[in-house]
Each structure stands twice: as C-alpha cells, then as structure tokens.
Design an enzyme around this catalytic site. Sequence first.
Site, PDB file in Angstrom:
ATOM      1  N   ASP A  36       5.858  25.133  -6.066  1.00 33.78           N
ATOM      2  CA  ASP A  36       5.013  23.703  -6.073  1.00 33.78           C
ATOM      3  C   ASP A  36       6.024  22.742  -5.056  1.00 33.78           C
ATOM      4  OD1 ASP A  36       3.650  21.504  -6.682  1.00 33.78           O
ATOM      5  OD2 ASP A  36       4.758  21.040  -8.478  1.00 33.78           O
ATOM      6  N   ASP A 151      -0.752  21.960  -2.632  1.00 30.61           N
ATOM      7  CA  ASP A 151       0.685  21.838  -2.495  1.00 30.61           C
ATOM      8  C   ASP A 151       1.311  23.026  -3.412  1.00 30.61           C
ATOM      9  OD1 ASP A 151      -0.015  20.675  -5.014  1.00 30.61           O
ATOM     10  OD2 ASP A 151       1.349  18.817  -4.976  1.00 30.61           O
ATOM     11  N   GLU A 152       0.497  23.759  -4.169  1.00 32.45           N
ATOM     12  CA  GLU A 152       1.084  24.725  -5.081  1.00 32.45           C
ATOM     13  C   GLU A 152       0.257  26.084  -4.826  1.00 32.45           C
ATOM     14  OE1 GLU A 152       0.133  24.270  -9.101  1.00 32.45           O
ATOM     15  OE2 GLU A 152      -1.301  22.686  -8.523  1.00 32.45           O
TER      16      GLU A 152
END
Length: 408
Positions: A36, A151-152
């Site tokens: 993350d 974003d992960e």
Amino acid sequence: MHSILPNPGKPTRREVFLTPSAPTPTEARRWIAHLDMDAFFASVELLKYPELRGEAVVIGGGRLQQPVLQMDGTRQFARMRDYVGRGVVTTSTYAARAFGVFSAMGIMKAAKLAPDSILLPADFEAYREYSARFKQAVAHLCPIIQNVGIDEIYVDLTEHGEQAPAMAARLKAAVFEATGLSCSIGLAPNKLLAKICSDLEKPDGLTILSPEDIATRVWPLPAKKINGIGPKATAKLEALGIITIGELAQADPAMLRTQFGDLYTGWLRQAALGIDERPVQTSRETKSVSRETTFERDLQVVRDRATLSEKLESLCTRVAGDLDKQSLAGRTVGIKLRFEDFSTVTRDVTLPSATADAAAILRASRDCLRRVPFEKKIRLLGVRISTLSDPAVVTRQPPAQAELFPAL
C-alpha cells in the site's frame, strides 16, 4: 518476537517484524504481501512541490487552487481557510491527518480543523503515471500480482519460502527507486491478514504476521479493521457489545445470525479467526514496458547532452532487459519528456517488426526525440515500448552511434 532489519531503499526509519514460526514438515507456509503506497496522491504532489514537505497539505481543490509561480521563482499556494464550495478531501498528508483531516471529509469542514493547511488540486494523470511505475517495479521482481487499486496491490511471495521477508524488503526498495515514494507492506499467510497488517506500521512500514501472532496482534484491533466490515456492520456489532476482532472471534454464532444471517455470519467468523483462502488473481496482461528517470536537477539539452545521452542509453538497455525477462518484444517505441514547468510531451514511432533489442529501441527513441522542440530544461526522461508480442522474430540493429542524444 521483534527484529530490526535495515531498509535498503530509504534509511529514514526502522522496520518492525513479527518473526513467523517455522511451518511443520507437512505444511508449506503461504506468503501473501499487501503493498500500500503511503498517502499516495499527497506524496506525488510533494514530489512536484518539495518545499511543502512536512507541511499539512490537503488534496481536493480545483483550478482555483492551482499553485501560482511568482517572479522570484517561489510558488504561492492556496490555503484551506480561503476555500468556498462543496468539494471533498481526496487525501491528505500525515501532517494534515494529525489535525483530523481525512479523505471523504468536506473541505469546508476540514478547513475548520486545519485552516492554515495548503490546498492543492488533484492531478490524476500524475497519479496514474506513478501507479504504473510502482506496479511495474514490483512486477520486475515478482510477477504474481493482483491489482486492487491505483495505490495498492497483492503479491504472492509463496515461492520465495523463507526468503519472502527479504523479498518484501526488496520490493520496498524497488518501489522507492522507481518512484521516490515510500510504501507499507504487510506480509502474512493470506490476503485478509496481509491487508490488516500493512496498516500497522504506516508510513514506510514492513510488518510480518504469522498465524501464531493473530491472538496478540490482530484480535486487539477494532473489528472494522477487517476489510469487508463497513460502517453499518460495525454499528450492529457495537450494539451487540462486539468492538474488537477478538470479541468477534469468540462471539456466539447464534447471536450473530440474528443480525447478519447465515452467510455473512460464516464469513465474519472465518475473518475474525484469520482464515482466508482466496488466491492472488492475476488477470491483466502486460500492455507496455517502460522506464523513466527524474533528474536531480533540470537538464539543458546542449550543456548536458552527455548526461542525457547516458541516461537515454541506460533507459533503453533497461527496457530491453525488462522485455527479455518477460519474454516479450514490441513494435511501438515512445519517449516521454517532462520539462521544468511540468509540461509533458510524448512521441512514438512504430517499427516494421517487433524488437527486444536495446540498440533498436535506442535508435527509435532518438528518432522520436528529433521531433521534439527543446526550448525548456528537462526534468524527466522516459522510454516506453508497446504493441507487445511473442519475440519469436526479433529485429537486430547495428550498434548505435556514440552520440546518443540527438544534436539540435
């Protein structure tokens, strides 16, 4: 048991590990990582505006909040206290979060909490660019990846066995090298636990969780930390006197069924016990391969041609290496240039046949560069190849000339 390992990518903080117990002879330990990015959108903005590092910064404004470049070279930034409208916070830096400003909060409400905070507009083009960069950096090391957001990602590190923790540390270093941004990784036996523990040591954390750690590290956490328990379910659980994951694990199933039904109750109990058999699902094929670099200082084409030539050659060599690792070749070669004022231009050319050869990619990149007007200093240089295929037939070109960056 805790142990401290160095971070090879960014020596600014320590990493905390929960040492996993060894698996039994008949049991192969499963290793799933959840990666993350830390305050992703805000962190990308801080790369553009390094003078704001350490400041309380909120992302979510519009065109009126675009920074203004002053005559003396400094920038004037909008402040939260001056905002009028119904916009919501997209994200915020950790300094702004200390004031209670979080995503999805109304900006007017957030302004009352942190009136002196900087307000910036969102730049989704830049966020997508950095998202692609960090995911590609991970893919170069570990190809079993599930993309779950900008974003992960989840990464299956099971094949690395006892070296999975070391590989997770390498992933952190690779992400930082590719983007200049930090990320937090949770490494656990499954996706559910990996996502929980990726949030335990933010920012820039690397937390390893074994099954033996569930009672001491997971059960004390609020039940809402489990991905899939939303606000409504949390309120119902609290009404039943269930606050923590441990309390959920020990709750009477019959009582839970009265509120949630058989199916969701079964999932709640499994999740509270840390049981999750979902695989890391890779479903998206590689569409392109790219490499780029942001210079420590803006470079001028004539004065810094030697440096630019060296960087261009290096990027083309690395792209060729990436193609080789993935057994791919491509026909469309492109370049990207970001200038000192953050304007960006791209150019591309399609070759007669697919290639994975560094010299061919370099030659095509130079052809693209000849079509760019160089009136500003260069901040970023990138090389990309797409229209990918099986490299059964690879075009080989003669060695490139010594002068790699085109004379202007």
